[in-house]
Motif scaffolding. Structure first.
Motif, short mmCIF file in Angstrom:
data_model
loop_
_atom_site.label_atom_id
_atom_site.label_comp_id
_atom_site.label_asym_id
_atom_site.label_seq_id
_atom_site.Cartn_x
_atom_site.Cartn_y
_atom_site.Cartn_z
N TYR A 127 -15.15 -3.40 -6.97
CA TYR A 127 -14.62 -2.57 -5.88
C TYR A 127 -15.49 -2.65 -4.63
O TYR A 127 -14.98 -2.71 -3.50
CB TYR A 127 -14.53 -1.12 -6.38
N THR A 158 -9.67 -6.46 -1.75
CA THR A 158 -8.75 -5.52 -2.39
C THR A 158 -9.46 -4.23 -2.83
O THR A 158 -8.86 -3.40 -3.50
CB THR A 158 -8.09 -6.17 -3.61
N GLU A 200 -10.16 -2.81 1.62
CA GLU A 200 -8.75 -3.20 1.66
C GLU A 200 -8.12 -2.54 2.89
O GLU A 200 -8.55 -1.47 3.31
CB GLU A 200 -8.07 -2.74 0.37
N SER A 247 -6.43 1.50 -7.19
CA SER A 247 -5.64 1.02 -8.33
C SER A 247 -5.98 -0.42 -8.72
O SER A 247 -5.73 -0.83 -9.86
CB SER A 247 -4.15 1.13 -8.00
N ASN A 248 -6.54 -1.18 -7.81
CA ASN A 248 -6.89 -2.56 -8.12
C ASN A 248 -8.07 -2.67 -9.08
O ASN A 248 -8.26 -3.71 -9.73
CB ASN A 248 -7.23 -3.32 -6.83
N TYR A 249 -8.86 -1.61 -9.18
CA TYR A 249 -10.08 -1.65 -9.99
C TYR A 249 -10.15 -0.52 -11.02
O TYR A 249 -11.14 -0.42 -11.74
CB TYR A 249 -11.32 -1.62 -9.08
#
Length: 485
Positions: free
Chosen positions: A307, A319, A323, A372-374
């Motif tokens: 992150y 991301t 991001e 939400s990506n991590y």
């Protein structure tokens, strides 16, 4: 002819508000239908007070999470300047012109607008209370970063407002926050579209004001007062004061994460932290494969490693924390809870400090501070610590420090990691050095071997130095500020 600078001399003139100033504060706002169609005849009295709120808040975003924030991260081992301007700054070549943007955003963008709100809508307690918090937030941030700053003579008949001492400015901001809490306590929450932070929720503003008071007390090393204020501060991440970009992906520029914007523009490749062979201490601290990894049997930092890692070469490749629509923290539950943890350990004892730290770790264990990506629970773990972990030879005390110092060291390290994107790591390093507690400071290396000193402050604005006759020159990066001497 007198110089029309962007400094406070000009700000006092701007309080009378020119047409250009009105256009500044109406960023992202609608013009009221009852205004005369001839824009050259617009006056302050024609503009609703709440329209000035939007401009003040956008200006405060620049103070909190823009250029100086990134510089502070370079000076505290979290970012690296690879090329061009940021490479020079990373090597401690920092000109006073680099503070112009934040200085003018604070005094012209925030203070001129908040003072207008207070003067034009004195009976609107919600607007007045919000304005008071905004002003205290902006000016206290500059005072903490720079030392002495103008406060008591701002927006006055003084052509050259004096620079108040750092402690006097912080005390003034603390008093203003107390006034704001009193004002907001008598206000009524309402839906306020021009409040882009909290939407008119007075309770969130009151909690943020208490967290700011706790921050000021912590900076002054008044830990008992910091703990007291934090007890009424932001109690969950739902109350976080964040800059939330509201643009759209189809629009190349504007209203995006401010870090993402510079990587998407002319600064591509200039600033990051995860370039192989030249990574920041923060990234190494979170990398499970690195010798400096802070993880242990109860802590897995793999998710935060991803992150927080920033690709300096491509905005679109990021991301995580930068991001394009990732919110940027300004005043948060994270800060408030970690103030509680440190201040509790110092004043109420080891058990109280450990309990506050574990409460924060429980929030992290639920995916806190990840997008939400991590947010993959297989890649993070933050189990509760117990007393034995900080005893001699415990997992958090391999060098035989006292149990309280071992706990404080862990809390400060957590503040260092969780505080990325805020001034917290930079402020902590200066505060702890000022208290002769270097044993508690994460041991990041100096940015350049040519530097024999740590940076103690950010410079004053060159615009202000040029236009204000009460000052002649900036004290320099290595001059300790009043609270850290």
């Amino acid at each position: 002819m007198k110089r029309q600078s962007k400094g406070l001399k000009n700000m006092n003139k701007m309080f009378r508000i020119s047409l250009m100033a009105i256009s500044l504060v109406l960023i992202s706002c609608e013009i009221p239908e009852n205004l005369n169609d001839n824009q050259n005849e617009i006056t302050v009295s024609d503009v609703d007070a709440n329209l000035f709120l939007n401009g003040a808040q956008l200006a405060n975003v620049i103070v909190q999470v823009s250029h100086l924030n990134r510089i502070s991260a370079m000076f505290s081992g979290q970012l690296i300047g690879y090329t061009s301007l940021y490479s020079n700054i990373y090597g401690y070549s920092l000109s006073t012109v680099e503070s112009n943007g934040e200085w003018n955003s604070a005094y012209v963008g925030v203070v001129a607008n908040t003072r207008h709100i207070m003067a034009s809508a004195p009976d609107d307690k919600l607007l007045v209370g919000i304005a008071q918090v905004l002003e205290a937030h902006a000016i206290s941030s500059l005072a903490i970063l720079m030392g002495d700053v103008p406060f008591s003579e701002v927006v006055s008949d003084k052509e050259a407002p004096k620079f108040d001492s750092q402690k006097a400015a912080l005390d003034g901001c603390d008093a203003l926050l107390s006034d704001a809490i009193t004002t907001l306590s008598s206000a009524t929450t309402r839906s306020e579209s021009y409040d882009i932070y909290y939407g008119g929720d007075k309770d969130k503003w009151i909690a943020a004001a208490y967290t700011l008071k706790a921050r000021i007390a912590l900076i002054k090393k008044d830990y008992a007062t910091a703990l007291s204020h934090a007890g009424s501060g932001i109690s969950s991440s739902a109350g976080d004061m964040m800059y939330k970009p509201r643009g759209d992906a189809a629009t190349p520029n504007g209203d995006k994460n401010l870090y993402w914007e510079i990587l998407n523009g002319s600064r591509t490749g200039d600033l990051g932290n995860a370039k192989e062979g030249n990574r920041s201490y923060l990234v190494d601290l979170l990398d499970p494969a690195h010798s400096s990894y802070r993880g242990n049997a109860k802590t897995n930092e793999e998710a935060r490693y991803g992150y927080y890692s920033i690709d300096e070469n491509s905005a679109s490749g990021n991301t995580g924390v930068v991001e394009q629509f990732e919110a940027q923290p300004m005043v948060t539950y994270t800060e408030n809870q970690l103030i509680k943890a440190e201040a509790s350990a110092r004043t109420a004892g080891f058990s109280a400090g450990l309990g506050a730290l574990n409460s924060y770790r429980a929030w992290l264990a639920g995916g806190g501070r990840l997008n939400s990506n991590y947010n993959d629970a297989t890649k993070y773990k933050y189990d509760a610590y117990v007393d034995e972990d900080f005893a001699t030879d415990g997992m958090e005390n391999p060098d035989g420090a006292s149990t309280t110092d071992a706990l404080l060291r862990e809390i400060i390290e957590e503040r260092y990691v969780s505080g990325f994107g805020t001034y917290m790591p930079f402020n902590d390093h200066r505060r702890l050095r000022g208290a002769s507690e270097t044993n508690l400071i994460p041991p990041f290396p100096l940015n350049t071997s040519a530097a024999s000193q740590h940076v103690e402050r950010m410079p004053w604005s060159q615009d202000e130095i040029t236009s204000n006759s009460t000052v002649s020159d900036d004290p320099g990066l290595y001059a300790k500020t009043e609270v850290n001497k």
